[in-house]
Design an enzyme around this catalytic site. Structure first.
Site, short mmCIF file in Angstrom:
data_model
loop_
_atom_site.label_atom_id
_atom_site.label_comp_id
_atom_site.label_asym_id
_atom_site.label_seq_id
_atom_site.Cartn_x
_atom_site.Cartn_y
_atom_site.Cartn_z
N LYS A 181 -8.06 -36.63 -27.62
CA LYS A 181 -8.92 -35.85 -26.73
C LYS A 181 -10.39 -35.85 -27.15
O LYS A 181 -11.27 -35.75 -26.28
CB LYS A 181 -8.39 -34.42 -26.63
N LEU B 78 1.09 -23.75 -26.91
CA LEU B 78 0.82 -24.81 -25.95
C LEU B 78 1.94 -25.85 -25.89
O LEU B 78 1.96 -26.68 -24.99
CB LEU B 78 -0.51 -25.50 -26.28
#
Length: 619
Positions: A390, A551
């Site tokens: 990311k 998450l």
């Protein structure tokens, strides 16, 4: 790097080239099966239509004949990939009679040198005895069986020059190859063939008389796949020797050279398996020296096949996915086997008429730059990125927009022409998931475990959403996350190298006691991940009103959430965030407007219920 076809809305096709034994066919078949793609091998198409193996075809007809049929086969494949003749590249020749290798008229009746290598029974099965009841039966007459397969009047020999004498008794017809009308002297066996069956000469000529007029007949399902995109074509090793073939390959799709060292081929490949030009180590070395520059010149992408089969299979599969052969979008990460993203996007694609399939591509950190290059070269409209890419993706992109510019973290990439634009939908996805659980950032004290791309994005969104305080707890990268945010009141980073929150760290203990929302953004406890939290007693410091959010969505309940539930704390797994960020990503990449809540329900019902059923089955 350039792609073969860039038509908007059509999936890519891919062409594998390389030496025999490089892995073109084995990889092509396996990847097509795993990804549900179309597949064709030009040698197999030709052999099936001829009723002969490639070695037998070389022996009976010679290499020049085979090369002509191969070129015409590639032309048909190119036309099937939605190109008409007028659209083919200028350097692709329109074949006429002179494209065939025709020698003196009596040559068709002579066995070529290669046929002398066949055993006696092979000669008989190739050229000899037929059944009066079934004259075209493949088991009774091999090139006799070609009478229904090969072109009208194809003359089979190895000579390269055209003799006008050989065409004196040829009639014109509407195909592109010469056809001999009458069987005169050219059809009579000469002394060289006197030891063969009497019918040899006639069968050698007539037996090659009606199939392959312009190559082979491409099966309808392959033609359809090629026209839609989503097909892998493995091409014979010598196809690149002709410039017109190279142009046709690029018309069909992206050309990938499977580069396997000649020494590896000689050590591992079967050099006796229907490979007429590859019988021993010297043949391999010679062909490698002769053809390497041709392969490299023809290739859009060079794939170095120099590792374990399974490793290279996954790596090549990722190349296929990233070029857009499967569909318009994919996921990259390491690992990705656990991902629910393909199932989630399947629902979105079906509801909004987006063609193709969403696939997960295993991309290691070392392969990230190549992945960005494949995205630019192929037909993907965009991709999603997960751990560990990311933040590492950012230098490979042309622009960051929206939340990605704020957080310096990317989970979605959209291709605009040749430009790659980075977005972050994790941030808004997490906010929407919290809102669905009745929580929000405004006025809340937020603690985030981890310092990766997701942590940076959530921290930035929390501050933008009015959080009273944000605390980041990490084992490393503390300096990097501090640099991502200018000094802010209420923003604290705790670096705990041991990975354990010590009771002696009073500042961190006080932060835990004030926390309203605790978010785990690390992979600890994820399916397939080797590590988990070593202890959970830090949860005892949380207020009874704290929401513990993980998450991770696989497993549905991590050990962190289990321990939080035991302490009567509210919990939230990563599935709602996953769904929302996926919906947002598809809105960006495809420019669609969705009914997010109804779409959320549809996706959750599909992947959530499937996960619950899966868990019950494994109990």
């Amino acid at each position: 790097m350039t792609a073969g076809n860039m038509n908007e809305g059509k999936r890519e096709n891919i062409v594998f080239i390389g030496l025999p034994g490089s892995g073109k066919s084995s990889y092509g078949k396996r990847i097509a099966k795993d990804l549900r793609l179309g597949y064709a091998d030009t040698d197999e198409l030709i052999a099936a239509s001829a009723g002969l193996s490639i070695s037998e075809l070389f022996a009976a007809c010679g290499e020049p004949f085979f090369r002509d049929v191969e070129t015409k086969t590639l032309r048909k494949l190119a036309e099937s990939s939605a190109c008409v003749s007028s659209d083919l590249p200028d350097n692709v020749k329109t074949f006429d009679d002179s494209s065939m290798c025709v020698a003196e008229a009596k040559a068709p009746c002579e066995p070529d040198e290669a046929s002398s290598d066949l055993p006696d029974n092979a000669v008989r099965s190739e050229l000899g005895e037929t059944s009066s009841n079934s004259p075209d039966s493949p088991e009774n007459c091999r090139p006799g069986s070609l009478s229904s397969n090969l072109p009208d009047g194809v003359i089979c020999n190895e000579a390269a020059d055209v003799s006008s004498d050989s065409l004196d008794n040829a009639n014109a017809f509407d195909g592109s190859l010469p056809r001999v009308a009458e069987a005169k002297a050219p059809c009579e066996p000469d002394e060289a063939s006197s030891d063969l069956p009497d019918s040899f000469a006639k069968r050698k000529l007539d037996g090659l008389s009606s199939n392959l007029p312009d190559g082979v007949n491409i099966p309808p399902h392959i033609s359809r796949r090629l026209s839609e995109g989503g097909c892998i074509i493995s091409v014979g090793g010598g196809a690149v020797l002709r410039d017109e073939n190279v142009a046709l390959l690029k018309t069909i799709g992206v050309v990938v050279f499977i580069d396997r060292a000649a020494s590896a081929i000689t050590d591992n490949a079967d050099l006796t398996n229907n490979r007429p030009l590859l019988r021993n180590r010297d043949d391999v070395m010679r062909l490698d020296a002769e053809r390497r520059s041709r392969y490299e010149g023809a290739a859009d992408i060079i794939f170095h096949n120099d590792d374990d089969y399974r490793v290279e299979l996954e790596r090549l599969k990722s190349v296929v996915i990233l070029l857009g052969v499967c569909g318009a979008m994919c996921l990259i990460g390491d690992p990705v086997a656990h991902s629910l993203s393909p199932r989630m996007h399947r629902v979105i694609f079906e509801q909004y008429g987006i063609g193709g399939r969403y696939r997960a591509a295993l991309v290691s950190p070392g392969g990230l730059a190549d992945a960005a290059g494949h995205l630019r070269a192929g037909k993907l409209r965009g991709l999603n990125a997960t751990k560990p890419h990311k933040m590492a993706l950012i230098p490979l992109l042309d622009e960051l927009r929206g939340d990605a510019a704020l957080a310096r973290s990317v989970n979605t990439v959209k291709k605009e022409g040749s430009r790659l634009i980075g977005y972050n939908t994790d941030m808004e996805g997490c906010a929407l998931a919290l809102a669905r659980a009745g929580r929000g950032y405004r006025g809340a004290a937020v603690m985030i475990l981890g310092a990766g791309g997701a942590a940076v994005g959530i921290a930035a969104k929390a501050f933008a959403g009015g959080a009273a305080a944000v605390t980041v707890v990490c084992r490393r990268a503390a300096d990097e996350i501090k640099r991502a945010f200018p000094p802010k009141t209420g923003f604290i980073v705790h670096n705990i190298a041991s990975g354990v929150i010590s009771p002696r760290n009073t500042e961190l203990i006080h932060a835990l006691e004030r926390t309203d929302i605790l978010v785990n953004s690390t992979p600890l406890g994820m399916t397939g991940w080797r590590d988990d939290f070593r202890r959970f007693d830090f949860l005892d410091k949380l207020s009874s009103k704290t929401l513990v959010c993980d998450l991770i969505y696989e497993p549905k309940e991590t050990n962190l959430l289990y321990e939080a539930s035991r302490r009567n704390l509210d919990t939230l797994n990563g599935l709602p965030m996953l769904i929302y960020q996926g919906i947002l990503a598809d809105e960006i990449v495809f420019g669609i407007t969705t009914d997010r809540e109804s779409l959320y329900e549809a996706v959750y019902d599909y992947i959530g219920n499937r996960n619950e059923r899966k868990e019950k089955e494994t109990e």
